[in-house]
Design a protein around this motif. Structure first.
Motif, PDB file in Angstrom:
ATOM      1  N   GLU A  67       0.831  -1.204   0.000  1.00 27.99           N
ATOM      2  CA  GLU A  67       0.000   0.000   0.000  1.00 27.99           C
ATOM      3  C   GLU A  67       0.868   1.256   0.000  1.00 27.99           C
ATOM      4  O   GLU A  67       0.610   2.209  -0.753  1.00 27.99           O
ATOM      5  CB  GLU A  67      -0.919  -0.004   1.212  1.00 27.99           C
ATOM      6  N   LEU A  68       1.882   1.274   0.853  1.00 27.11           N
ATOM      7  CA  LEU A  68       2.758   2.437   0.923  1.00 27.11           C
ATOM      8  C   LEU A  68       3.558   2.590  -0.364  1.00 27.11           C
ATOM      9  O   LEU A  68       3.748   3.705  -0.865  1.00 27.11           O
ATOM     10  CB  LEU A  68       3.690   2.310   2.126  1.00 27.11           C
ATOM     11  N   ALA A  69       4.003   1.478  -0.922  1.00 30.19           N
ATOM     12  CA  ALA A  69       4.765   1.527  -2.167  1.00 30.19           C
ATOM     13  C   ALA A  69       3.924   2.085  -3.308  1.00 30.19           C
ATOM     14  O   ALA A  69       4.406   2.877  -4.132  1.00 30.19           O
ATOM     15  CB  ALA A  69       5.265   0.127  -2.521  1.00 30.19           C
ATOM     16  N   ALA A  70       2.664   1.694  -3.371  1.00 30.75           N
ATOM     17  CA  ALA A  70       1.781   2.192  -4.432  1.00 30.75           C
ATOM     18  C   ALA A  70       1.604   3.701  -4.325  1.00 30.75           C
ATOM     19  O   ALA A  70       1.478   4.396  -5.340  1.00 30.75           O
ATOM     20  CB  ALA A  70       0.433   1.483  -4.362  1.00 30.75           C
ATOM     21  N   ALA A  71       1.595   4.215  -3.085  1.00 31.98           N
ATOM     22  CA  ALA A  71       1.425   5.653  -2.886  1.00 31.98           C
ATOM     23  C   ALA A  71       2.704   6.425  -3.169  1.00 31.98           C
ATOM     24  O   ALA A  71       2.660   7.518  -3.758  1.00 31.98           O
ATOM     25  CB  ALA A  71       0.965   5.919  -1.450  1.00 31.98           C
ATOM     26  N   LEU A  72       3.859   5.882  -2.777  1.00 39.69           N
ATOM     27  CA  LEU A  72       5.123   6.612  -2.892  1.00 39.69           C
ATOM     28  C   LEU A  72       5.827   6.389  -4.218  1.00 39.69           C
ATOM     29  O   LEU A  72       6.566   7.257  -4.688  1.00 39.69           O
ATOM     30  CB  LEU A  72       6.059   6.207  -1.745  1.00 39.69           C
ATOM     31  N   ILE A  78       5.002  -2.823  -8.825  1.00 37.97           N
ATOM     32  CA  ILE A  78       4.641  -2.938  -7.422  1.00 37.97           C
ATOM     33  C   ILE A  78       5.502  -3.966  -6.690  1.00 37.97           C
ATOM     34  O   ILE A  78       5.812  -3.786  -5.500  1.00 37.97           O
ATOM     35  CB  ILE A  78       3.139  -3.264  -7.272  1.00 37.97           C
ATOM     36  N   GLU A  79       5.918  -5.050  -7.361  1.00 38.38           N
ATOM     37  CA  GLU A  79       6.748  -6.046  -6.693  1.00 38.38           C
ATOM     38  C   GLU A  79       8.082  -5.441  -6.261  1.00 38.38           C
ATOM     39  O   GLU A  79       8.576  -5.694  -5.150  1.00 38.38           O
ATOM     40  CB  GLU A  79       6.997  -7.255  -7.602  1.00 38.38           C
ATOM     41  N   LEU A  80       8.675  -4.636  -7.137  1.00 37.45           N
ATOM     42  CA  LEU A  80       9.951  -4.004  -6.813  1.00 37.45           C
ATOM     43  C   LEU A  80       9.770  -2.900  -5.784  1.00 37.45           C
ATOM     44  O   LEU A  80      10.531  -2.795  -4.810  1.00 37.45           O
ATOM     45  CB  LEU A  80      10.582  -3.444  -8.091  1.00 37.45           C
ATOM     46  N   ALA A  81       8.753  -2.069  -5.969  1.00 37.38           N
ATOM     47  CA  ALA A  81       8.525  -0.942  -5.058  1.00 37.38           C
ATOM     48  C   ALA A  81       8.220  -1.427  -3.644  1.00 37.38           C
ATOM     49  O   ALA A  81       8.741  -0.894  -2.654  1.00 37.38           O
ATOM     50  CB  ALA A  81       7.376  -0.078  -5.578  1.00 37.38           C
ATOM     51  N   SER A  82       7.375  -2.445  -3.521  1.00 36.59           N
ATOM     52  CA  SER A  82       7.023  -2.930  -2.190  1.00 36.59           C
ATOM     53  C   SER A  82       8.199  -3.612  -1.513  1.00 36.59           C
ATOM     54  O   SER A  82       8.326  -3.569  -0.282  1.00 36.59           O
ATOM     55  CB  SER A  82       5.827  -3.875  -2.268  1.00 36.59           C
ATOM     56  N   ALA A  83       9.087  -4.219  -2.296  1.00 37.42           N
ATOM     57  CA  ALA A  83      10.291  -4.811  -1.712  1.00 37.42           C
ATOM     58  C   ALA A  83      11.208  -3.723  -1.143  1.00 37.42           C
ATOM     59  O   ALA A  83      11.818  -3.912  -0.086  1.00 37.42           O
ATOM     60  CB  ALA A  83      11.028  -5.644  -2.751  1.00 37.42           C
ATOM     61  N   ARG A  84      11.309  -2.593  -1.812  1.00 38.88           N
ATOM     62  CA  ARG A  84      12.106  -1.480  -1.274  1.00 38.88           C
ATOM     63  C   ARG A  84      11.552  -1.042   0.081  1.00 38.88           C
ATOM     64  O   ARG A  84      12.306  -0.846   1.049  1.00 38.88           O
ATOM     65  CB  ARG A  84      12.065  -0.282  -2.224  1.00 38.88           C
ATOM     66  N   ILE A  85      10.239  -0.866   0.152  1.00 45.89           N
ATOM     67  CA  ILE A  85       9.620  -0.421   1.407  1.00 45.89           C
ATOM     68  C   ILE A  85       9.837  -1.462   2.501  1.00 45.89           C
ATOM     69  O   ILE A  85      10.149  -1.128   3.653  1.00 45.89           O
ATOM     70  CB  ILE A  85       8.123  -0.154   1.193  1.00 45.89           C
ATOM     71  N   ALA A  86       9.667  -2.736   2.166  1.00 45.03           N
ATOM     72  CA  ALA A  86       9.868  -3.796   3.155  1.00 45.03           C
ATOM     73  C   ALA A  86      11.299  -3.810   3.668  1.00 45.03           C
ATOM     74  O   ALA A  86      11.539  -4.020   4.870  1.00 45.03           O
ATOM     75  CB  ALA A  86       9.509  -5.151   2.552  1.00 45.03           C
ATOM     76  N   ALA A  87      12.265  -3.583   2.786  1.00 48.05           N
ATOM     77  CA  ALA A  87      13.667  -3.571   3.212  1.00 48.05           C
ATOM     78  C   ALA A  87      13.928  -2.437   4.196  1.00 48.05           C
ATOM     79  O   ALA A  87      14.647  -2.610   5.199  1.00 48.05           O
ATOM     80  CB  ALA A  87      14.575  -3.445   1.996  1.00 48.05           C
ATOM     81  N   ILE A  88      13.349  -1.268   3.943  1.00 47.74           N
ATOM     82  CA  ILE A  88      13.510  -0.125   4.849  1.00 47.74           C
ATOM     83  C   ILE A  88      12.846  -0.420   6.188  1.00 47.74           C
ATOM     84  O   ILE A  88      13.436  -0.194   7.260  1.00 47.74           O
ATOM     85  CB  ILE A  88      12.916   1.145   4.204  1.00 47.74           C
ATOM     86  N   ARG A  89      11.627  -0.919   6.136  1.00 45.01           N
ATOM     87  CA  ARG A  89      10.883  -1.213   7.369  1.00 45.01           C
ATOM     88  C   ARG A  89      11.575  -2.292   8.202  1.00 45.01           C
ATOM     89  O   ARG A  89      11.758  -2.138   9.414  1.00 45.01           O
ATOM     90  CB  ARG A  89       9.459  -1.666   7.023  1.00 45.01           C
ATOM     91  N   LEU A 123       4.907   1.004   8.502  1.00 44.49           N
ATOM     92  CA  LEU A 123       5.852   2.112   8.394  1.00 44.49           C
ATOM     93  C   LEU A 123       5.177   3.457   8.159  1.00 44.49           C
ATOM     94  O   LEU A 123       5.678   4.499   8.605  1.00 44.49           O
ATOM     95  CB  LEU A 123       6.845   1.828   7.249  1.00 44.49           C
ATOM     96  N   ALA A 124       4.041   3.482   7.473  1.00 46.18           N
ATOM     97  CA  ALA A 124       3.406   4.746   7.089  1.00 46.18           C
ATOM     98  C   ALA A 124       3.163   5.683   8.273  1.00 46.18           C
ATOM     99  O   ALA A 124       3.504   6.877   8.197  1.00 46.18           O
ATOM    100  CB  ALA A 124       2.115   4.482   6.329  1.00 46.18           C
ATOM    101  N   PRO A 125       2.569   5.231   9.397  1.00 43.00           N
ATOM    102  CA  PRO A 125       2.346   6.152  10.513  1.00 43.00           C
ATOM    103  C   PRO A 125       3.641   6.643  11.147  1.00 43.00           C
ATOM    104  O   PRO A 125       3.671   7.739  11.714  1.00 43.00           O
ATOM    105  CB  PRO A 125       1.516   5.332  11.500  1.00 43.00           C
ATOM    106  N   VAL A 126       4.714   5.863  11.034  1.00 41.76           N
ATOM    107  CA  VAL A 126       6.013   6.296  11.563  1.00 41.76           C
ATOM    108  C   VAL A 126       6.552   7.454  10.718  1.00 41.76           C
ATOM    109  O   VAL A 126       7.025   8.464  11.251  1.00 41.76           O
ATOM    110  CB  VAL A 126       7.008   5.120  11.569  1.00 41.76           C
ATOM    111  N   LEU A 127       6.462   7.312   9.407  1.00 39.99           N
ATOM    112  CA  LEU A 127       6.917   8.382   8.518  1.00 39.99           C
ATOM    113  C   LEU A 127       6.131   9.659   8.776  1.00 39.99           C
ATOM    114  O   LEU A 127       6.709  10.758   8.837  1.00 39.99           O
ATOM    115  CB  LEU A 127       6.752   7.950   7.060  1.00 39.99           C
ATOM    116  N   GLU A 128       4.822   9.529   8.931  1.00 35.28           N
ATOM    117  CA  GLU A 128       3.975  10.707   9.158  1.00 35.28           C
ATOM    118  C   GLU A 128       4.301  11.369  10.496  1.00 35.28           C
ATOM    119  O   GLU A 128       4.401  12.601  10.586  1.00 35.28           O
ATOM    120  CB  GLU A 128       2.510  10.291   9.116  1.00 35.28           C
ATOM    121  N   HIS A 129       4.466  10.575  11.539  1.00 35.48           N
ATOM    122  CA  HIS A 129       4.713  11.114  12.884  1.00 35.48           C
ATOM    123  C   HIS A 129       6.010  11.913  12.940  1.00 35.48           C
ATOM    124  O   HIS A 129       6.056  12.996  13.553  1.00 35.48           O
ATOM    125  CB  HIS A 129       4.743   9.974  13.899  1.00 35.48           C
ATOM    126  N   PHE A 130       7.060  11.394  12.313  1.00 33.53           N
ATOM    127  CA  PHE A 130       8.361  12.046  12.403  1.00 33.53           C
ATOM    128  C   PHE A 130       8.659  12.970  11.223  1.00 33.53           C
ATOM    129  O   PHE A 130       9.684  13.649  11.210  1.00 33.53           O
ATOM    130  CB  PHE A 130       9.473  10.993  12.522  1.00 33.53           C
TER     131      PHE A 130
END
Length: 264
Positions: A67-72, A78-89, A123-130
């Protein structure tokens, strides 16, 4: 079953049912000017996958990562984008290190972010909070491994660079029991001495990473070897079974005896 598939495409519908995952190889400059150091975690022995082994930070891709990858990253597959987000998280969750942000994140802030991530689970609420603005392009796709059996981890490996490496990391004490920085060559020496255990993909990647004198060298090698899925397979060589990977992906060692290979 097709042995090679474009790295950004999903597995064929008639292929094995695999689990999307991501792994991050984090470089930092060695204080003594030697080969770059890499961050590794030692997994708890009771973990189903790679229990007790030393691995790079990472884990499975969650629905919230997609979901976050689709937005960012709407223009990226999507497979590549979501893997990037998962690696960061997963890196923040497992090590307390926040990577790939446009502004530096202090150790204290990262520790607070990790606590919030563990509380909220995404991860999304963490990014928003900080107010953290991700720069996921700083994670460069390095390799893509996928065992050809059901419930195997279809794992994209990324590399990123911390430069001076002046960071604080802390083990999560649940899935992992230890964090350590080491060069790839040192990790292989530790494996040979029995100080750490590594699974088959980690060993092959350490052998490849040991050839690089810097993160920049790794990027040059990636450009020479476009990323395609690597499917380990069993081959009989002189009457013995070996676990092997195909040639042409940049790996100096392609396999080892099946009896000596830990597949995780």
């Amino acid at each position: 079953m097709t042995l090679y598939a474009p790295s950004n495409d999903p597995m064929p519908a008639d292929g094995p049912k695999v689990v999307p995952a991501a792994t991050l190889v984090i470089f930092r400059n060695a204080a003594d000017g030697g080969p770059p150091e890499l961050l590794m975690v030692q997994r708890a022995r009771e973990m189903r996958f790679a229990g007790g082994a030393a691995v790079f930070p990472g884990g499975r891709v969650d629905p919230a990562d997609r979901e976050l990858a689709a937005a960012l990253l709407p223009s990226e597959p999507i497979e590549l984008a979501s893997a990037r987000i998962a690696a960061i998280r997963e890196t923040l969750e497992e090590t307390g290190l926040m990577v790939a942000t446009h502004r530096p994140v202090s150790a204290e802030e990262a520790a607070q972010g990790r606590l919030l991530l563990l509380e909220r689970g995404t991860l999304a609420p963490v990014l928003e909070h900080f107010g953290w603005d991700l720069a996921p392009e700083r994670l460069v796709l390095y390799a893509h491994w996928c065992p050809p059996w059901d419930k195997g981890f279809d794992t994209r490996f990324f590399v990123t660079d911390l430069g001076t490496g002046a960071v604080d990391v802390t083990v999560d004490a649940t899935e992992n029991t230890r964090l350590f920085w080491t060069s790839a060559a040192q990790a292989l020496d530790m494996t040979a001495r029995g100080e750490i255990a590594v699974i088959f993909p980690t060993r092959r990647n350490l052998e490849r990473l040991a050839r690089f004198a810097s993160h920049a060298d790794a990027l040059v090698d990636i450009r020479r070897h476009p990323v395609e899925r690597i499917h380990p397979r069993i081959e009989t060589i002189e009457g013995e079974e070996w676990l092997m990977i195909p040639d042409g992906h940049g790996y100096p060692v392609r396999g080892q005896l099946k009896a000596a290979a830990d597949r995780g």
